[in-house]
Design an enzyme around this catalytic site. Structure first.
Site, mmCIF file in Angstrom:
data_model
loop_
_atom_site.group_PDB
_atom_site.id
_atom_site.type_symbol
_atom_site.label_atom_id
_atom_site.label_comp_id
_atom_site.label_asym_id
_atom_site.label_seq_id
_atom_site.Cartn_x
_atom_site.Cartn_y
_atom_site.Cartn_z
ATOM 1 N N GLN A 8 2.868 41.517 100.994
ATOM 2 C CA GLN A 8 4.411 41.772 101.546
ATOM 3 C C GLN A 8 4.554 40.471 102.771
ATOM 4 O O GLN A 8 3.855 40.647 103.708
ATOM 5 C CB GLN A 8 4.839 42.936 102.057
ATOM 6 C CG GLN A 8 6.322 42.960 102.688
ATOM 7 C CD GLN A 8 6.510 44.401 103.015
ATOM 8 O OE1 GLN A 8 5.449 45.175 103.276
ATOM 9 N NE2 GLN A 8 7.694 44.589 103.670
ATOM 10 N N VAL A 17 6.701 39.170 104.449
ATOM 11 C CA VAL A 17 7.437 39.279 105.699
ATOM 12 C C VAL A 17 7.540 40.781 105.600
ATOM 13 O O VAL A 17 7.948 41.500 104.831
ATOM 14 C CB VAL A 17 8.853 38.722 105.490
ATOM 15 C CG1 VAL A 17 9.756 39.065 106.875
ATOM 16 C CG2 VAL A 17 8.846 37.211 105.557
ATOM 17 N N HIS A 27 11.846 44.017 101.535
ATOM 18 C CA HIS A 27 13.088 42.971 100.711
ATOM 19 C C HIS A 27 12.702 43.081 99.279
ATOM 20 O O HIS A 27 11.553 43.264 98.786
ATOM 21 C CB HIS A 27 12.566 41.546 101.171
ATOM 22 C CG HIS A 27 11.135 41.072 101.052
ATOM 23 N ND1 HIS A 27 10.443 41.360 102.243
ATOM 24 C CD2 HIS A 27 10.594 40.137 100.321
ATOM 25 C CE1 HIS A 27 9.246 40.691 102.109
ATOM 26 N NE2 HIS A 27 9.157 40.013 100.839
ATOM 27 N N HIS A 68 12.863 41.750 95.490
ATOM 28 C CA HIS A 68 13.115 40.433 94.792
ATOM 29 C C HIS A 68 14.014 40.705 93.643
ATOM 30 O O HIS A 68 13.668 41.790 93.074
ATOM 31 C CB HIS A 68 11.650 39.962 94.142
ATOM 32 C CG HIS A 68 10.782 39.568 95.493
ATOM 33 N ND1 HIS A 68 10.458 38.294 95.679
ATOM 34 C CD2 HIS A 68 9.873 40.486 95.962
ATOM 35 C CE1 HIS A 68 9.575 38.257 96.593
ATOM 36 N NE2 HIS A 68 9.268 39.494 96.695
#
Lengths: 143, 143
Positions: free
Chosen positions: B91, B93, B97, B99
């Site tokens: 991961q 960041v 999130h 994708h």
């Protein structure tokens, strides 16, 4: 649906190693795991792709995925998890299934995330974004 | 969160190509796409991993992911999509999130789903399942 192996697992007609049966879906071991402890989570209804999951099923189904991801990590002492689903392309069984794969740093799963490509220019990126925005707007009108 | 690039994108302080701003989150182009049109969907709040997403956010957030996946497919004329998230390991960041990657049959993205491994025996599979089941039961008690 007759002939769907995941519907068979949900119904209990196909033998597999189940880790959780929940009103929102069933979680079971993938028989050919990326890493051992790789789980598949499927909704009980024969829903083909993510887009077909009814709005009211989103929270219960992804709540189950969330619980399974936490359990795979803590239960197996994994460093993290990879949670993924294929819509149509590379989707081996046309019944929505979310992969939950235990991850460990340095496990070699750099994955398909490499190599990356790049946009030729900011303008090219913008043309892609614009097509997606237009589809979002169009789909919103249809709802 | 100060210093988080995705919080900066949500706040509008970091420039990027946004495809959708929604109460549930923001969707924008990944600057280093697996395939062009690769979108990231992030919640507005600084939530680190899937396990931390509040129950009430599940339907709005995954509803947004669902809408983006449909739009990537229809807007770009893709054959399907790949929808994935990394928890902790890989991961990049530490702000959740998802994708959403456009897919086309034969695009070469066989991905990390190969090679697969196998369980040495049904008993070995059962030990993995049992550890995950125990974690599910333990986590359920804590809720």
């Amino acid at each position: 649906m007759t002939g769907c192996v995941f519907c068979g697992i949900v119904a209990g007609d196909v033998e597999t190693v189940v880790v959780e049966r929940d009103p929102a879906g069933v979680a079971f071991l993938d028989g050919r795991p990326v890493f051992k402890g790789h789980v598949l989570v499927v909704p009980r209804d024969h829903i083909e792709v993510l887009a077909d999951l009814p709005q009211k099923a989103l929270a219960p189904f992804f709540g189950l995925v969330q619980r399974v991801a936490t359990a795979v990590e803590t239960g197996l002492g994994a460093g993290g998890t990879f949670v993924a689903l294929n819509n149509r392309v590379s989707q081996s069984v046309p019944h929505l299934h979310v992969h939950v794969v235990p991850r460990t740093k340095g496990d070699g799963l750099r994955g398909f995330f490499w190599p990356r490509t790049k946009y030729a220019s900011p303008e090219e990126a913008e043309t892609y974004a614009e097509r997606i925005r237009a589809a979002l707007a169009g789909n919103a009108r249809e709802r």
